[in-house]
Design an enzyme around this catalytic site. Structure first.
Site, PDB file in Angstrom:
ATOM      1  CB  SER A 135      -0.873  -0.022   1.255  1.00  0.00           C
ATOM      2  OG  SER A 135      -1.599   1.183   1.380  1.00  0.00           O
ATOM      3  CE  LYS A 161      -4.622   0.074   0.358  1.00  0.00           C
ATOM      4  NZ  LYS A 161      -5.283  -0.698   1.438  1.00  0.00           N
ATOM      5  CE  LYS A 163      -3.926   3.847   2.167  1.00  0.00           C
ATOM      6  NZ  LYS A 163      -5.165   3.304   2.752  1.00  0.00           N
ATOM      7  CG  ASP A 188      -7.713   2.332   0.652  1.00  0.00           C
ATOM      8  OD1 ASP A 188      -8.877   2.788   0.757  1.00  0.00           O
ATOM      9  OD2 ASP A 188      -7.103   1.806   1.613  1.00  0.00           O
ATOM     10  CD  GLU A 213      -8.727  -0.896   0.830  1.00  0.00           C
ATOM     11  OE1 GLU A 213      -7.789  -1.142   0.054  1.00  0.00           O
ATOM     12  OE2 GLU A 213      -8.612  -0.946   2.066  1.00  0.00           O
ATOM     13  CG  ASP A 238     -10.349  -0.894   5.129  1.00  0.00           C
ATOM     14  OD1 ASP A 238     -10.619  -1.388   6.230  1.00  0.00           O
ATOM     15  OD2 ASP A 238      -9.263  -0.297   4.925  1.00  0.00           O
ATOM     16  CE  LYS A 262      -7.124  -2.170   6.845  1.00  0.00           C
ATOM     17  NZ  LYS A 262      -7.324  -0.709   6.780  1.00  0.00           N
ATOM     18  N   GLY A 290      -3.875  -4.034   6.212  1.00  0.00           N
ATOM     19  CA  GLY A 290      -2.838  -3.709   7.187  1.00  0.00           C
ATOM     20  C   GLY A 290      -3.130  -2.378   7.847  1.00  0.00           C
TER      21      GLY A 290
HETATM   22  O1  OSB Z   1      -7.042   1.884   4.578  1.00  0.00           O
HETATM   23  O2  OSB Z   1      -5.912   0.133   4.334  1.00  0.00           O
HETATM   24  C1  OSB Z   1      -6.040   1.245   4.846  1.00  0.00           C
HETATM   25  C2  OSB Z   1      -2.932   2.171   6.877  1.00  0.00           C
HETATM   26  C3  OSB Z   1      -3.509   2.788   7.955  1.00  0.00           C
HETATM   27  C4  OSB Z   1      -4.867   2.936   7.997  1.00  0.00           C
HETATM   28  C5  OSB Z   1      -5.659   2.458   6.965  1.00  0.00           C
HETATM   29  C6  OSB Z   1      -5.092   1.814   5.877  1.00  0.00           C
HETATM   30  C7  OSB Z   1      -3.697   1.692   5.820  1.00  0.00           C
HETATM   31  C8  OSB Z   1      -2.988   1.118   4.701  1.00  0.00           C
HETATM   32  C9  OSB Z   1      -1.589   0.622   4.955  1.00  0.00           C
HETATM   33  O3  OSB Z   1      -3.401   1.084   3.567  1.00  0.00           O
HETATM   34  C10 OSB Z   1      -1.515  -0.849   5.042  1.00  0.00           C
HETATM   35  C11 OSB Z   1      -0.181  -1.301   5.579  1.00  0.00           C
HETATM   36  O4  OSB Z   1       0.781  -1.280   4.815  1.00  0.00           O
HETATM   37  O5  OSB Z   1      -0.108  -1.675   6.765  1.00  0.00           O
HETATM   38 MG    MG Z   2      -8.225   0.734   3.289  1.00  0.00          MG
END
Ligand code: OSB
Ligand code: MG
Length: 368
Positions: A135, A161, A163, A188, A213, A238, A262, A290
């Site tokens: 991510s 992925k 953001k 995401d 996402e 999510d 999660k 994550g």
């Molecule tokens: O939305 O998946 C998410 C990190 C913190 C809060 C929300 C998210 C995330 C990530 C990072 O996308 C995932 C990771 O590498 O741990």
């Molecule tokens: Mg997410």
């Protein structure tokens, strides 16, 4: 298992690089670790709440409060036959799934050690290795992002992925797609859009993404169903999937075609497995999300992701992507094929580094 001792610790770990999402930038993590001892065996769990209530309503501080004041008194001194009983004992406490998950998952670790089983096996997992993606946070420019993507692909990661947020979406994705037409790519939004943004979201269909996402509000299912009906790209939820009932509602409404599971967000291994099983019965693929976890939370994620319906690469990646030094040994490593090998030793399979944990601890509460 008689719960003899519970320790709650807060430790601070600085991220190697800031991580930006549509809701903010994270520089360091305030991590809460739960250690539970039963019959002389220590198990560990991590509370994945954020420092601020921006991903969900929980924070480091609310989780500390709820564990000390409400969860510990219910469990201390209690005799449990399995970790799966914890859910029912805590069910009357509304919300606070991340606080609950940290404690329940520590007991899963205890149970696995007592039975001499790897946690993955105790959960019913079947995979010997799990597929990994990364991510990537929002960056200053597409050029910086493309460099990072090149690095991750070279390391073997199986999907990327990105953001996104309004204004940093179609332009960035178009640039990445032009350079990398073949890669498995997804985005995401962390709930940054409204249904009125349909025209922008529709433009994303041109980039044949694996999924988008959580485009809409964190607590919404109905508008996601309306959006999914008008999008080609599969929606993955999510934030909105906080338990198995919400998952069932989302599937019944056709609010998504994929679910990100999660452990913290859904309250621990038992509820995560219920969502997994439900999705499997309905032909909906899942993957493991994550929350910038330390090695303890990461090890739990690996165990969960061995379940059969975790068919898509998750956001579980190598320790060294986040931390200069993790708090477990060895660190979580990813193979050149972009997989994590699941440990075969009893329990979590990674050893907590007690001395390092103690050194990083800024407050602790011990309950006997
Ligand atoms: O939305 O998946 C998410 C990190 C913190 C809060 C929300 C998210 C995330 C990530 C990072 O996308 C995932 C990771 O590498 O741990
Ligand atoms: Mg997410």
């Amino acid at each position: 298992m008689k719960v003899e001792f519970i320790a709650l610790r807060e430790l601070h770990l600085g991220l190697k690089a800031p991580f930006e999402t549509s809701f903010g930038v994270t520089h360091k993590r305030r991590i809460l670790l739960v250690e539970v001892q039963a019959d002389g065996v220590s198990g560990w769990g991590e509370i994945t709440a954020g420092e601020e209530p921006l991903f969900s309503a929980e924070t480091t501080e609310t989780a500390w409060h709820v564990v000390c004041e409400f969860i510990v008194p219910l469990l201390l001194g209690r005799e449990l036959s399995t970790a799966s009983e914890v859910g029912a004992l805590l069910a009357h406490i509304r919300g606070h799934p991340m606080a609950k998950a940290g404690v329940e998952n520590a007991l899963w670790d205890v149970e696995a050690q007592q039975k001499g089983l790897p946690l993955a096996k105790l959960l019913g997992g079947e995979r010997e290795e799990i597929p990994c993606g990364v991510s990537l946070g929002i960056e200053e420019s597409a050029a910086i992002l493309l460099d990072k993507i090149d690095q991750e692909l070279a390391a073997g990661y199986q999907r990327i992925k990105l953001k996104i947020k309004p204004g940093r979406d179609t332009n960035v994705v178009a640039e990445v797609r032009r350079r990398l037409p073949q890669i498995r790519l997804m985005v995401d939004a962390n709930a940054a859009y409204r249904l009125e943004d349909l025209p922008v979201l529709k433009q994303l269909d041109a980039f044949y993404l694996m999924m988008i996402e959580q485009p809409l509000a964190w607590d919404d299912l109905y508008q996601h169903a309306q959006l999914q009906a008008q999008l080609q790209t599969p929606i993955c939820l999510d934030e909105s999937i906080t338990n198995a009932r919400q998952a069932a509602a989302a599937l019944a409404l056709h609010a998504c075609k994929v679910i990100n599971i999660k452990l913290g967000r859904v309250g621990g291994h038992s509820e995560a497995r219920r969502i997994h099983d439900l999705c499997q019965q309905q032909g909906i693929p899942v993957w493991c999300g994550g929350m910038l976890e330390s090695g303890i939370g990461r090890a739990h994620n690996v165990a969960m992701a061995t379940l059969r319906n975790f068919v898509l690469p998750g956001d579980v990646s190598a320790s060294q992507r986040y931390w200069h030094e993790d708090i477990i040994e060895p660190e979580v490593e990813v193979s050149p094929q972009g997989t994590i090998h699941v440990p075969l030793t009893p329990g979590l399979g990674w050893r907590p580094r007690r001395e390092r944990i103690e050194k990083l601890t800024v407050r602790k509460e011990l309950f006997r």
